[in-house]
Design an enzyme around this catalytic site. Structure first.
Site, PDB file in Angstrom:
ATOM      1  N   GLY A   1      50.896  37.942  47.841  1.00 17.18           N
ATOM      2  CA  GLY A   1      51.814  38.197  47.016  1.00 17.18           C
ATOM      3  C   GLY A   1      52.330  36.779  45.690  1.00 17.18           C
TER       4      GLY A   1
ATOM      5  CB  ILE B   1      39.981  52.584  45.202  1.00 18.85           C
ATOM      6  CG1 ILE B   1      38.865  51.336  44.964  1.00 18.85           C
ATOM      7  CG2 ILE B   1      39.780  53.112  44.401  1.00 18.85           C
ATOM      8  CD1 ILE B   1      38.328  51.104  44.254  1.00 18.85           C
TER       9      ILE B   1
ATOM     10  CG  ASN C   1      45.147  47.295  39.198  1.00 18.73           C
ATOM     11  OD1 ASN C   1      46.091  45.856  39.790  1.00 18.73           O
ATOM     12  ND2 ASN C   1      44.406  46.697  38.679  1.00 18.73           N
TER      13      ASN C   1
ATOM     14  CG  HIS D   1      40.568  43.040  37.164  1.00 20.48           C
ATOM     15  ND1 HIS D   1      40.190  43.560  38.654  1.00 20.48           N
ATOM     16  CD2 HIS D   1      39.918  42.731  36.675  1.00 20.48           C
ATOM     17  CE1 HIS D   1      39.310  43.235  38.841  1.00 20.48           C
ATOM     18  NE2 HIS D   1      38.604  42.394  37.136  1.00 20.48           N
TER      19      HIS D   1
ATOM     20  CG  ASP E   1      39.684  46.888  37.822  1.00 25.21           C
ATOM     21  OD1 ASP E   1      40.797  46.884  38.166  1.00 25.21           O
ATOM     22  OD2 ASP E   1      38.435  46.947  38.099  1.00 25.21           O
TER      23      ASP E   1
ATOM     24  CD  GLU F   1      45.790  37.220  38.971  1.00 21.79           C
ATOM     25  OE1 GLU F   1      46.561  37.532  39.642  1.00 21.79           O
ATOM     26  OE2 GLU F   1      44.755  36.249  38.957  1.00 21.79           O
TER      27      GLU F   1
HETATM   28  C1  GAR Z   1      45.598  38.160  42.119  1.00 20.65           C
HETATM   29  O1  GAR Z   1      44.217  37.487  41.096  1.00 20.65           O
HETATM   30  C2  GAR Z   1      45.066  39.638  41.392  1.00 20.65           C
HETATM   31  O2  GAR Z   1      44.467  39.760  40.086  1.00 20.65           O
HETATM   32  C3  GAR Z   1      43.798  39.957  42.461  1.00 20.65           C
HETATM   33  O3  GAR Z   1      43.826  39.518  43.668  1.00 20.65           O
HETATM   34  C4  GAR Z   1      45.317  38.786  43.532  1.00 20.65           C
HETATM   35  C5  GAR Z   1      46.001  38.496  44.089  1.00 20.65           C
HETATM   36  O4  GAR Z   1      46.991  37.456  44.742  1.00 20.65           O
HETATM   37  N1  GAR Z   1      43.868  41.362  41.713  1.00 20.65           N
HETATM   38  C6  GAR Z   1      42.060  42.049  42.151  1.00 20.65           C
HETATM   39  O5  GAR Z   1      41.188  41.277  42.228  1.00 20.65           O
HETATM   40  C7  GAR Z   1      42.675  43.799  41.664  1.00 20.65           C
HETATM   41  N2  GAR Z   1      41.797  44.235  41.536  1.00 20.65           N
HETATM   42  P1  GAR Z   1      47.974  37.537  45.076  1.00 20.65           P
HETATM   43  O6  GAR Z   1      48.427  38.315  45.482  1.00 20.65           O
HETATM   44  O7  GAR Z   1      48.734  36.242  44.971  1.00 20.65           O
HETATM   45  O8  GAR Z   1      48.983  38.119  43.741  1.00 20.65           O
END
Ligand code: GAR
Length: 204
Positions: A13, A93, A108, A110, A151, A181
């Site tokens: 998170g 998904i 989302n 990515h 995506d 991000e």
């Molecule tokens: C993040 O890097 C996000 O972009 C990726 O998972 C991680 C979650 O980290 N999401 C994907 O790969 C979705 N296809 P977080 O729980 O620390 O935010």
């Protein structure tokens, strides 16, 4: 009245934390009112609780099918009068049954520059491993609307990040989070929330 946001999570998170930390700063037009995890005990739920945000856990295995999972999610979101759904590390998904219910209302984040290193099977560290295996010198992050194509929805924002010699999937993931991000997601959320104010809310 501000836009009501639900954030859907599965893991640590850190993107949720970036949204929480952006409240009242970058994120002014929307309020995070609910965090939903599909993984019991995900650390993201702790982050939400610390920030005083209501949480729910909806687990596919317990509900028995993808359809029952999506119906439960929709029920929770509708009960909480959610306008915008943000997938922040939500590692499952969603089918058209769900996505078509919220057109241009699901975002989302990515961890690559879509259309590279995206789609089914590309999530989390796997994305960064694939980037390193291919040998590209630039990667980044994308925030996009979610439709029925994994995506594949309209791109809202992107930011490039350098791949450095000696990177591991973990070091690259951290750089993409820090430089792209965590900055991009709150900005994109604010953009969509502020625009929604003029369009109106779901079912109204
Ligand atoms: C993040 O890097 C996000 O972009 C990726 O998972 C991680 C979650 O980290 N999401 C994907 O790969 C979705 N296809 P977080 O729980 O620390 O935010």
């Amino acid at each position: 009245m501000s836009t009501r946001i639900a954030v859907l999570v599965s893991g640590g998170g850190t993107n949720l934390q970036a949204l929480i930390d952006a409240r009242g700063k970058v994120l002014k037009s929307g309020e995070i009112v609910l965090v939903v995890s599909n993984v019991p005990g995900a650390y993201a739920l702790e982050r939400a609780k610390k920030a005083g945000i209501a949480t729910e856990t909806v687990v596919k295995k317990e509900l028995g099918s993808q359809q029952a999972f999506e119906e439960k999610l929709m029920q929770v979101l509708d009960e909480n009068k959610i306008d915008i759904i943000i997938l922040a590390g939500f590692m499952t998904i969603l089918t058209e049954r769900f996505t078509s219910h919220y057109p241009k209302r699901i975002l989302n984040v990515h961890p690559s520059l879509i259309p590279s290193f995206c789609g089914a099977g590309f999530y989390g560290l796997r994305v960064h491993q694939a980037v390193l295996d291919y040998g590209v010198k630039v990667t980044g992050a994308t925030v996009h609307f979610v439709n029925e194509i994994p995506d594949g929805g309209e791109i809202i924002a992107q930011k490039a990040v350098e791949v450095l010699p000696g990177d591991t999937p973990e070091t690259l993931q951290r750089r993409v989070m820090e430089q792209a991000e965590w900055i991009l997601l709150p900005q994109a959320a604010e953009k969509v929330c502020s625009e929604l104010k003029f369009i109106g809310r779901i079912g109204k």
